[in-house]
Design an enzyme around this catalytic site. Structure first.
Site, short mmCIF file in Angstrom:
data_model
loop_
_atom_site.label_atom_id
_atom_site.label_comp_id
_atom_site.label_asym_id
_atom_site.label_seq_id
_atom_site.Cartn_x
_atom_site.Cartn_y
_atom_site.Cartn_z
N ASP A 1 0.27 1.90 9.18
CA ASP A 1 0.61 1.03 8.16
C ASP A 1 0.85 -0.34 8.74
OD1 ASP A 1 1.34 0.21 5.74
OD2 ASP A 1 3.25 1.26 5.59
N ASP B 1 -3.90 -2.73 3.96
CA ASP B 1 -3.31 -2.59 5.38
C ASP B 1 -2.83 -1.25 5.73
OD1 ASP B 1 -1.22 -2.32 3.54
OD2 ASP B 1 0.09 -2.85 5.00
N GLU B 2 -3.44 -0.20 5.36
CA GLU B 2 -3.09 1.06 5.47
C GLU B 2 -4.20 2.17 5.53
OE1 GLU B 2 -0.10 3.69 2.85
OE2 GLU B 2 -0.08 1.67 2.37
MG LIG Z 1 2.33 -1.81 4.77
#
Ligand SMILES: [Mg+2]
Length: 391
Positions: A10, A105-106
């Site tokens: 993350d 983003d993960e």
């Molecule tokens: Mg994040």
């Protein structure tokens, strides 16, 4: 528990970190990306410097500016974030094809099978983190555990720039002290409900009389208890690049009634939204397709200001297309279809237009509907003389 090695990676304060990357003069400053302080929008991402002022994502921008009046407020540059996102996912896929994105983003990575190639799971996690630092110039927090739930939990424990391994033997003790809201799938509504019953931590949940939980939460209770002891057998599901998600219906006989047509559009929109949520996708363009009795077919599309998977938003876009663009008064139709396209993965920033509370309410409602749908295997609305062509 099976012998799996799952990573959850993350990015730290992703949007804000990209802004700092692109403008180094922002380094060390409280940076907030999201709605303007004058508007109703919310903070989509706050740098860690901003967080020391008590600002967090999903906070109304107007409130953030009160807490951090000297902060730097920036509008999101989604295209740039997606560009960086691609670089990050390229790093992931260099190590394993089993990458399940949760948002831009993960992601979850199943590295069970590639340990021989790249070293231990911990080596792989560190290598990914290093490469994101070196190649992309950003920090990520990484969790490593035997399953998805624990890996996600782990990545959150030492943010930013964290690296946390949860070993099989320490699962219970790690979990017991956490608030029940940390359990996967426990939304704000369920958390409040549990808290009202005196269940604050995961430890409390395990100590609660089982029958009470079953009475109140039904099948969901068993699921909660599984997570409470750290069990989670869900596989990492790599996303296949679908281009659109759509449903259409050909009517047994032509329909001219506006009310009835709107009901059908609502139903299709619900179905599309449900499928998007199941695949962790958000669509930005909503397309309505209408076929007339003479077989001419028209499509009209509406591009939303932000990607969504919300039933309410998809339904209102589809309704609008029907009433304003296609539904020429009194004209009969033989087919209607609703499609969502231009995908982004979850977390694309619905918060832009809605307040935190509105979004939470909407999401809780969608979650409840999803549970009902999954339980009964199909949508409960509208029976009737319809022939369905599910694409
Ligand atoms: Mg994040």
């Amino acid at each position: 528990m099976s012998d799996r090695a799952i990573l959850h990676v993350d990015m730290d304060a992703f949007y804000a970190s990209v802004e700092v990357l692109d403008d180094p003069s922002l380094r060390g400053k409280p940076v907030m990306v999201g709605g303007t302080p004058e508007g109703r929008g919310v903070v989509a991402a706050a740098s860690y410097e901003a967080r020391t002022f008590g600002v967090h994502s999903a906070m109304p921008a107007a409130q953030a500016v009160k807490r951090c009046p000297h902060g730097v407020f920036l509008r999101p540059r989604m295209e740039r974030y997606l560009e960086i996102s691609k670089e990050i996912f390229t790093v992931f896929r260099d190590f394993t094809p089993l990458v399940e994105p949760l948002s831009v983003d993960e992601a979850f990575l199943d590295v069970t099978g590639c340990r021989r190639l790249f070293g231990s799971a911990e080596d792989i996690g560190r290598a990914i983190k290093d490469r994101i630092g070196r190649d992309v110039g950003l920090t990520a927090s990484v969790g490593l555990a035997p399953n998805k739930f624990l890996a996600k939990l782990a990545s959150d424990l030492e943010k930013p720039d964290g690296f946390v391994v949860i070993e099989e033997g320490e699962v219970r003790e790690r979990l017991a002290v956490l608030p029940v809201g940390k359990l996967w799938g426990v939304g704000k509504v369920t958390e409040r409900e549990l808290n009202r019953r005196g269940i604050i931590t995961v430890g409390d949940l395990l100590a609660a009389p089982r029958q009470d939980l079953v009475d109140r939460f039904g099948d969901h209770a068993a699921h909660l208890l599984q997570l409470a002891v750290g069990h989670d057998e869900r596989p990492v599901v790599p996303v296949h690049e679908a281009k659109s998600v759509g449903n259409e219906i050909t009517f047994a006989s032509d329909i001219a009634d506006a009310e009835e047509l709107r009901g059908i559009v609502d139903h299709l929109a619900e179905k599309v939204a449900w499928r998007l949520r199941r695949h962790g996708l958000c669509g930005r363009t909503i397309v309505l397709k209408a076929r007339y009795p003479d077989f001419t077919t028209h499509t009209r599309s509406h591009t939303l200001p932000h990607p969504t998977q919300s039933t309410t938003e998809i339904r209102s876009a589809a309704r609008e297309l029907l009433t304003e663009r296609l539904g020429r008064r009194g004209r009969a139709l033989r087919l209607l279809g609703v499609t969502a396209s231009h995908f982004e993965h979850e977390g694309g920033g619905q918060g832009e237009l809605f307040t935190d509370a509105e979004v939470a309410r909407d999401q809780d409602l969608d979650r409840v509907m999803d549970r009902v749908n999954e339980k009964f295997g199909k949508m409960l609305r509208r029976g009737g003389p319809l022939r369905r062509n599910d694409r």
